[in-house]
Design an enzyme around this catalytic site. Structure first.
Site, PDB file in Angstrom:
ATOM      1  N   ASP A   1     -31.879  20.778 -17.833  1.00 23.58           N
ATOM      2  CA  ASP A   1     -30.597  21.103 -18.464  1.00 23.58           C
ATOM      3  C   ASP A   1     -30.565  22.564 -18.915  1.00 23.58           C
ATOM      4  OD1 ASP A   1     -28.172  21.125 -19.725  1.00 23.58           O
ATOM      5  OD2 ASP A   1     -28.602  19.484 -21.099  1.00 23.58           O
TER       6      ASP A   1
ATOM      7  N   ASP B   1     -23.829  25.626 -15.312  1.00 19.27           N
ATOM      8  CA  ASP B   1     -24.507  24.535 -16.014  1.00 19.27           C
ATOM      9  C   ASP B   1     -25.077  23.524 -15.035  1.00 19.27           C
ATOM     10  OD1 ASP B   1     -25.364  22.818 -18.066  1.00 19.27           O
ATOM     11  OD2 ASP B   1     -23.439  21.771 -18.120  1.00 19.27           O
TER      12      ASP B   1
END
Length: 486
Positions: free
Chosen positions: A149, A360
């Site tokens: 992440d 992201d």
């Protein structure tokens, strides 16, 4: 315009042409793949190659490892609903960092370091019931399969004894079994470095352990103590690695995994803590979501010789969310200046100033400001006017009915960043197949709730790209690459 064609039989095979591909054709199978191929393969490989450390990546889908009793449409609805919750959570966190930055004038500069390298395999997480990509690392003598992440500040894993934990397939990390484990005390600089959205409220004195709380807008959370232990990345040891030892963790996005690898821009992220080994540089190539056996790679370090990119790397400069670097938080911001659909510029060559986007790894669908999305949507609908419209599905509102069609032509999509940096979206990242019979096929992009929110480039549009994050040079690079464990 950039087009492609495909002769397809059910299950539908769709050929998409990349913008600027000179008629090159790519064939993608858009049906459900067997999940059984990923059973028993969530322990992912890693190795050192030359000056790099490589971790294998796999996609980690929302679906359960057990045979699913829900329909494809139900699985898709759950995935997109969770993705929308993540987007909302990121918007809230961005606002939180703006408030933090406006109230403080201090920032921590990354220290200069030698650029040692490392590589870690990244693979499909279809087995582990979450939306993202996962890799396996060593921790305290054991192994942990964690979500990769780029928007998270802290790495955390579930720890025994667990008060309340989600199901995971690896054994829980047991601090008592690791001789190198040690809790972080409250009076430490690491405790002070806990990022926004975490809390050390349980600290009771100099000898007390530092506690943390991570909460997400969808109700997911991780709570526990901050600790140190030896982290192993393809044999590269990181002694005294600071992580969250979570004894209370819940949330559908984490299902099946041990926790999360924080690759954001913060003092406690894996990127910052391995600055001496890897020089603040990492990259990934994300495999196709539902491809059986498909895997990609997470490369730690700046040794580009291990990449298998088919086009030169182009770099776009990172930007701060404002003049105050603290307001950027852990996020990787770029300035999006244009979008082309089927070779047609949909925004007149530039976007309004301040149209910053986050790159992201944990968001699935790219979400754009309403004015930008509407321009993309209008051009897409115009170029696909020959295909019947289908109802909207969840956050996806540009859908088509392609049932029974044997040949489909789909325009390519190109993103343009500051400096004229052009990035072709892989054909697999243009359409999202809601139904297996192709009766509902949607543009894999969505609109944000308002112009004030921050656009996000999701992982669906990053597939089969080598994406390089260079925190020292403050730039993000892109190159086309057929993803595999390199």
């Amino acid at each position: 315009m950039a087009w492609g064609a495909c002769i397809a039989a059910l299950p539908l095979l769709l050929l998409l042409a990349e913008a600027g591909s000179n008629g090159g054709v790519h064939c993608l199978e858009q049906g459900s793949r067997s999940r059984r191929a990923l059973q028993g393969r969530h322990h992912l490989r890693s190795r050192a190659v030359g000056g790099a450390t490589v971790l294998e990546l796999r996609h980690h889908s929302f679906s359960s490892a057990a045979p699913s009793k829900s329909s494809r449409e139900e699985d898709a609805a759950a995935l997109l609903s969770s993705d929308a919750a993540r987007v909302a959570s990121l918007q809230r966190r961005i606002q939180d960092y703006k408030l933090i930055g406006s109230s403080s004038s201090n920032s921590n500069d990354a220290t200069a370091a030698a650029a040692s390298k490392a590589q870690v395999p990244v693979t499909s997480g279809a087995k582990l019931r979450t939306l993202n990509y996962v890799a396996t690392v060593g921790l305290g003598g054991g192994e942990a399969t964690v979500i990769v992440d780029t928007a998270s500040e802290l790495t955390w894993v579930q720890c025994a004894p667990c008060e309340s934990c989600h199901d995971q397939q690896d054994p829980l990390f047991d601090p008592t079994s690791s001789p190198s484990y040690a809790p972080v005390p409250c009076n430490s600089s690491s405790c002070d470095a806990l990022p926004g959205g975490t809390s050390a409220a349980a600290c009771g004195g100099a000898a007390a352990s530092c506690s943390y709380t991570l909460s997400y807008r969808d109700g997911s959370y991780s709570r526990g103590v901050l600790a140190r232990d030896k982290l192993s990345l393809a044999g590269e040891a990181v002694d005294g690695f600071v992580f969250g030892c979570g004894t209370s963790n819940q949330g559908a996005p984490f299902g099946g995994t041990s926790g999360l690898m924080g690759l954001g821009r913060s003092q406690l992220s894996l990127v910052s803590q391995t600055m001496d080994q890897f020089g603040g540089v990492f990259s990934y190539c994300l495999p196709l979501k539902d491809s059986s056996g498909s895997s990609g790679s997470l490369v730690l370090g700046d040794d580009s010789s291990v990449y298998k990119n088919s086009t030169p790397i182009v770099y776009a400069s990172m930007v701060s969310s404002s003049d105050n670097p603290l307001q950027s938080g852990p996020f990787y911001f770029l300035n999006l200046t244009g979008i082309a659909v089927g070779g047609q510029d949909v925004l007149g060559g530039s976007l309004p100033s301040g149209n910053k986007v986050i790159v992201d790894s944990g968001t699935v669908i790219t979400s754009l400001a309403p004015s930008v999305y509407n321009a993309v949507k209008a051009e897409f609908v115009s170029q696909l006017a020959e295909y019947p419209a289908a109802p909207a599905f969840s956050i996806l509102d540009t859908c088509f009915n392609m049932t029974g069609l044997r040949e489909v032509q789909v325009p390519g999509v190109k993103l343009v960043f500051d400096g004229g940096v052009e990035v072709e979206v892989d054909p697999s990242g243009v359409l999202y197949f809601v139904s297996s019979d192709a009766s509902q096929v949607c543009l894999a992009m969505a609109a944000l709730g308002s112009e004030d929110e921050t656009s996000i480039i999701g992982n669906y549009q990053q597939k089969n790209l080598r994406v390089i994050f260079d925190t020292q040079a403050s730039q993000v690079g892109f190159a086309q690459e057929t993803c595999g464990y390199i």
